[in-house]
Design a protein around this motif. Structure first.
Motif, PDB file in Angstrom:
ATOM      1  N   THR A 476      29.095  81.229  74.716  1.00  0.00           N
ATOM      2  CA  THR A 476      30.428  80.720  75.038  1.00  0.00           C
ATOM      3  C   THR A 476      30.593  79.311  74.483  1.00  0.00           C
ATOM      4  OG1 THR A 476      29.569  80.037  77.194  1.00  0.00           O
ATOM      5  CG2 THR A 476      30.737  82.127  77.094  1.00  0.00           C
ATOM      6  N   TYR A 477      31.843  78.862  74.370  1.00  0.00           N
ATOM      7  CA  TYR A 477      32.215  77.602  73.729  1.00  0.00           C
ATOM      8  C   TYR A 477      32.399  76.484  74.753  1.00  0.00           C
ATOM      9  CZ  TYR A 477      33.625  77.539  68.755  1.00  0.00           C
ATOM     10  OH  TYR A 477      33.664  77.451  67.390  1.00  0.00           O
ATOM     11  N   LYS A 484      29.331  66.174  76.664  1.00  0.00           N
ATOM     12  CA  LYS A 484      28.975  64.833  77.129  1.00  0.00           C
ATOM     13  C   LYS A 484      28.475  64.874  78.570  1.00  0.00           C
ATOM     14  CE  LYS A 484      30.881  60.250  78.077  1.00  0.00           C
ATOM     15  NZ  LYS A 484      32.100  59.390  78.032  1.00  0.00           N
ATOM     16  N   LYS A 485      29.135  65.631  79.417  1.00  0.00           N
ATOM     17  CA  LYS A 485      28.723  65.712  80.820  1.00  0.00           C
ATOM     18  C   LYS A 485      27.331  66.326  80.934  1.00  0.00           C
ATOM     19  CE  LYS A 485      30.514  67.053  85.356  1.00  0.00           C
ATOM     20  NZ  LYS A 485      30.649  65.653  85.810  1.00  0.00           N
ATOM     21  N   TYR A 486      27.068  67.285  80.111  1.00  0.00           N
ATOM     22  CA  TYR A 486      25.735  67.890  80.146  1.00  0.00           C
ATOM     23  C   TYR A 486      24.668  66.889  79.709  1.00  0.00           C
ATOM     24  CZ  TYR A 486      21.685  70.408  78.413  1.00  0.00           C
ATOM     25  OH  TYR A 486      20.400  70.805  78.151  1.00  0.00           O
ATOM     26  N   MET A 487      24.920  66.167  78.628  1.00  0.00           N
ATOM     27  CA  MET A 487      23.906  65.264  78.090  1.00  0.00           C
ATOM     28  C   MET A 487      23.709  64.015  78.941  1.00  0.00           C
ATOM     29  SD  MET A 487      24.357  65.620  73.978  1.00  0.00           S
ATOM     30  CE  MET A 487      22.730  64.942  73.732  1.00  0.00           C
ATOM     31  N   THR A 488      24.660  63.706  79.774  1.00  0.00           N
ATOM     32  CA  THR A 488      24.525  62.532  80.633  1.00  0.00           C
ATOM     33  C   THR A 488      24.210  62.884  82.085  1.00  0.00           C
ATOM     34  OG1 THR A 488      26.941  62.501  80.956  1.00  0.00           O
ATOM     35  CG2 THR A 488      26.038  61.115  79.202  1.00  0.00           C
ATOM     36  N   GLU A 489      24.646  64.053  82.540  1.00  0.00           N
ATOM     37  CA  GLU A 489      24.451  64.422  83.938  1.00  0.00           C
ATOM     38  C   GLU A 489      23.698  65.740  84.128  1.00  0.00           C
ATOM     39  OE1 GLU A 489      28.080  64.253  86.153  1.00  0.00           O
ATOM     40  OE2 GLU A 489      28.872  62.597  84.933  1.00  0.00           O
ATOM     41  N   GLY A 490      23.471  66.484  83.047  1.00  0.00           N
ATOM     42  CA  GLY A 490      22.697  67.726  83.151  1.00  0.00           C
ATOM     43  C   GLY A 490      23.488  68.935  83.577  1.00  0.00           C
ATOM     44  N   GLU A 491      24.824  68.846  83.650  1.00  0.00           N
ATOM     45  CA  GLU A 491      25.644  69.993  84.041  1.00  0.00           C
ATOM     46  C   GLU A 491      26.211  70.665  82.799  1.00  0.00           C
ATOM     47  OE1 GLU A 491      28.653  68.982  86.803  1.00  0.00           O
ATOM     48  OE2 GLU A 491      27.307  68.036  88.243  1.00  0.00           O
ATOM     49  N   ALA A 492      26.126  72.006  82.768  1.00  0.00           N
ATOM     50  CA  ALA A 492      26.655  72.788  81.638  1.00  0.00           C
ATOM     51  C   ALA A 492      27.596  73.848  82.184  1.00  0.00           C
ATOM     52  CB  ALA A 492      25.508  73.420  80.848  1.00  0.00           C
ATOM     53  N   LYS A 493      28.799  73.447  82.497  1.00  0.00           N
ATOM     54  CA  LYS A 493      29.746  74.326  83.157  1.00  0.00           C
ATOM     55  C   LYS A 493      30.222  75.472  82.267  1.00  0.00           C
ATOM     56  CE  LYS A 493      29.922  72.161  87.103  1.00  0.00           C
ATOM     57  NZ  LYS A 493      29.409  72.788  88.340  1.00  0.00           N
ATOM     58  N   TRP A 494      30.032  75.345  80.950  1.00  0.00           N
ATOM     59  CA  TRP A 494      30.507  76.421  80.067  1.00  0.00           C
ATOM     60  C   TRP A 494      29.582  77.645  80.076  1.00  0.00           C
ATOM     61  CZ3 TRP A 494      27.897  72.145  78.195  1.00  0.00           C
ATOM     62  CH2 TRP A 494      26.748  72.382  77.448  1.00  0.00           C
ATOM     63  N   SER A 495      28.386  77.497  80.636  1.00  0.00           N
ATOM     64  CA  SER A 495      27.409  78.591  80.639  1.00  0.00           C
ATOM     65  C   SER A 495      27.240  79.143  82.049  1.00  0.00           C
ATOM     66  CB  SER A 495      26.054  78.082  80.121  1.00  0.00           C
ATOM     67  OG  SER A 495      25.495  77.179  81.047  1.00  0.00           O
TER      68      SER A 495
END
Length: 610
Positions: A476-477, A484-495
């Motif tokens: 998914t995209y 940015k949120k993933y790389m700074t906070e560790g959350e990957a809401k798109w997956s």
């Protein structure tokens, strides 16, 4: 004791050399010759021991079996002929497997002198059991003396074992602590599926849907649905695979009838049914190297598949030579196909009335011969090359890794270099988002966000990049803000979620679900624990977690690992199979079907309970 020790023959020099043992520095005490023992008195006057009742049976046995320790004249051989040093070039040393003559085992399995012959020098005992050959004539003459001699020597052996155990190398007694090798062997003995499952008939019986998340049924383990033998025309080189919906394409070299030039053979299968169904197979001329790696290998439109210099009709399999020749198809959107030709040219193509014509031609930076494979951070599936929509649609170009990344507007051919605040940085990594691009400088942990037109939006720092959880590869995209949120906070809401090892809790496996933020935890399975570093870091090639957090797929836990695993998170059970691990190329077709190339052919794997 090593395996080599176990396979040594009776003529090995190591048999009688303590210096050859691992503990050569420990020596046995120097014992006097038997006849020189203090207080030794002649023994013939001693009465026979009543408890040695089995000895009369030895006479019967000796009467039937000639002694190998006598010569042709029935005279006893000298004792020095029984030792390895006494062997002549024509004689063969007796082995412990020789059953033609009786043997008497001592308490320490050490070779001893026979009868009342003069004993030879003390030899190092072998760890394994061996026999002591007895002069049968001496046994007949003085059986009581023989047994007393053996008893004395056994006592001496016991003293040696008790006070100089290092003389014998490793103890033959099993250790209560398993070795590292045995532990590894046990831990790799993973099962294929859950216990007590009924026998599964071959075939696929799933829903043939792809929600970009694995099915929870994988928590039951893995099974083989079917194996499709590789077509004969693909036997020379493994074919390349491409999945489009429920159709699997195999593309490899071929030879069209009546044409000796290079060619390509394409075979299509529908895999949505219980068994794969052949749709069509076609062969056509091609001047490209079919087996050469390039990312992306395939580009698809509504009715065609573009592969190198060939256009393939999805419905009929008809092949048409492409007008772009040696160029590589890169992306397709809004009726425009983008191709690039190393070293530095890209083109836009459109089709009208069945004919492809050039829309634009743009000089670029130095292009890579292998495409985009080395560019990505692998947070987003690598098939994503396009960003934006409408007139703002752009594609990431396969520039060489040493150059700044470039994008091209597919409608106009306008070229833009993604330059951030750090112009001196080289070899940045790139991720393609739905609305732009992330450029990351790993040395300085610095990220730059661009929109799909290549305009810089913002920058950020990500010092925890190496400790980020692993993103579920769901196909998914994300957006640039999501990256940015993933790389700074560790959350990957798109997956579907992320997976990490809890460094504060014995490397416990933790899956955090994107829906609701709940977590699922389990102890790290023993099959994977040996790969976990002291920092509890995992770097799999691919990872997928089910939306409910019950099932987890890991392809290679670390770079040292080569196996693939399905994990039942609720029960902490791990499943794998030798055939699953033998796959060279893998692709997800449906939530409940993983396919790959093995030595046997194209194989489909499904949940064991399906």
């Amino acid at each position: 004791m090593s395996n080599d020790d176990l396979h040594r023959g009776s003529d090995d020099e190591a048999r009688t050399r303590p210096s050859d043992t691992p503990n050569a520095d420990i020596h046995a005490p120097d014992f006097p010759e038997f006849g020189e023992l203090p207080g030794f008195t002649p023994l013939p006057d001693l009465a026979p021991l009543p408890e040695l009742a089995p000895l009369p049976d030895l006479d019967d046995l000796l009467a039937e079996t000639p002694s190998p320790l006598t010569d042709e004249a029935d005279a006893a051989l000298p004792v020095d002929a029984l030792t390895p040093d006494g062997l002549s070039s024509e004689e063969t040393a007796p082995t412990s497997n020789d059953t033609a003559s009786p043997t008497v085992a001592t308490a320490s399995s050490q070779e001893q002198p026979a009868g009342d012959e003069t004993p030879t020098a003390l030899h190092t005992p072998r760890p394994e059991s061996s026999g002591t050959r007895v002069d049968t004539e001496a046994v007949k003459r003085k059986p009581s003396v023989v047994m007393i001699v053996l008893a004395c020597v056994a006592t001496l052996n016991f003293g040696i074992v008790l006070f100089a155990p290092g003389l014998f190398g490793s103890s033959s007694a099993p250790s209560s602590k398993p070795s590292a090798d045995s532990t590894a062997a046990t831990s790799t003995d993973a099962r294929e599926h859950a216990a007590n499952l009924p026998a599964r008939a071959p075939g696929y019986r799933g829903s043939a849907t792809n929600t970009h998340s694995i099915s929870p049924q994988w928590a039951s383990g893995v099974a083989t649905a079917w194996t499709l033998p590789i077509p004969e025309q693909h036997s020379a080189l493994p074919p390349q695979m491409y999945v489009d919906g429920s159709t699997v394409y195999l593309v490899g070299p071929g030879s069209p009838e009546g044409d000796a030039s290079q060619a390509v053979t394409v075979t299509a299968y529908d895999v949505s049914g219980e068994q794969p169904a052949l749709l069509w197979s076609s062969t056509g001329p091609s001047a490209s190297d079919v087996s050469s790696p390039y990312t992306p290998a395939f580009v698809s439109s509504d009715d065609s598949v573009f592969f190198r210099d060939v256009i393939i009709d999805k419905t009929t399999g008809e092949q048409t030579p492409a007008p772009w020749g040696a160029a590589f198809p890169l992306a397709y959107a809004d009726g425009i196909l983008v191709t690039c030709t190393p070293p530095s040219t890209c083109n836009g193509w459109t089709r009208a009335a069945g004919e492809w014509t050039t829309l634009w031609t743009t000089p670029t930076g130095q292009l890579s011969e292998s495409g985009l494979e080395q560019h990505f951070l692998d947070y987003v599936p690598s098939q994503f090359v396009l960003s934006g929509s409408g007139e703002h649609t752009s594609a990431l170009l396969p520039t060489r890794f040493s150059q700044r990344p470039q994008i091209i507007r597919i409608h106009t051919g306008e070229l833009t270099t993604l330059s951030g605040s750090d112009e001196d940085s080289k070899s940045p990594s790139v991720e393609v988002a739905s609305d732009g691009y992330l450029v990351f400088e790993s040395v300085k942990s610095h990220g730059s966000l661009f929109d799909s037109d290549g305009t810089l939006q913002s920058t950020f720092s990500a010092p925890r990049m190496l400790l980020l959880p692993v993103v579920s590869d769901d196909g998914t995209y994300p957006s640039i803000s999501g990256l940015k949120k993933y790389m700074t906070e560790g959350e990957a809401k798109w997956s579907s979620g992320t997976v990490e090892l809890d460094r504060d809790n014995d490397c416990k496996l933790v899956a955090t679900l994107s829906a609701g933020g709940s977590t699922r935890k389990t102890h790290l399975p023993e099959e994977l624990r040996r790969y976990a570093t002291e920092y509890c870091v995992m770097k799999p090639r691919q990872l997928r977690v089910s939306a409910d957090g019950s099932a987890l797929y890991i392809d290679a836990f670390t770079r040292e690992d080569k196996s693939k695993y399905f994990i039942d998170i609720a029960n902490g059970l791990t499943y794998t199979s030798s055939e699953l691990n033998a796959m060279d190329k893998t692709m997800w077709v449906f939530d409940d079907m993983l396919i790959g190339m093995t030595d046997s052919g194209l194989t489909a794997f499904v949940p064991a309970s399906s």
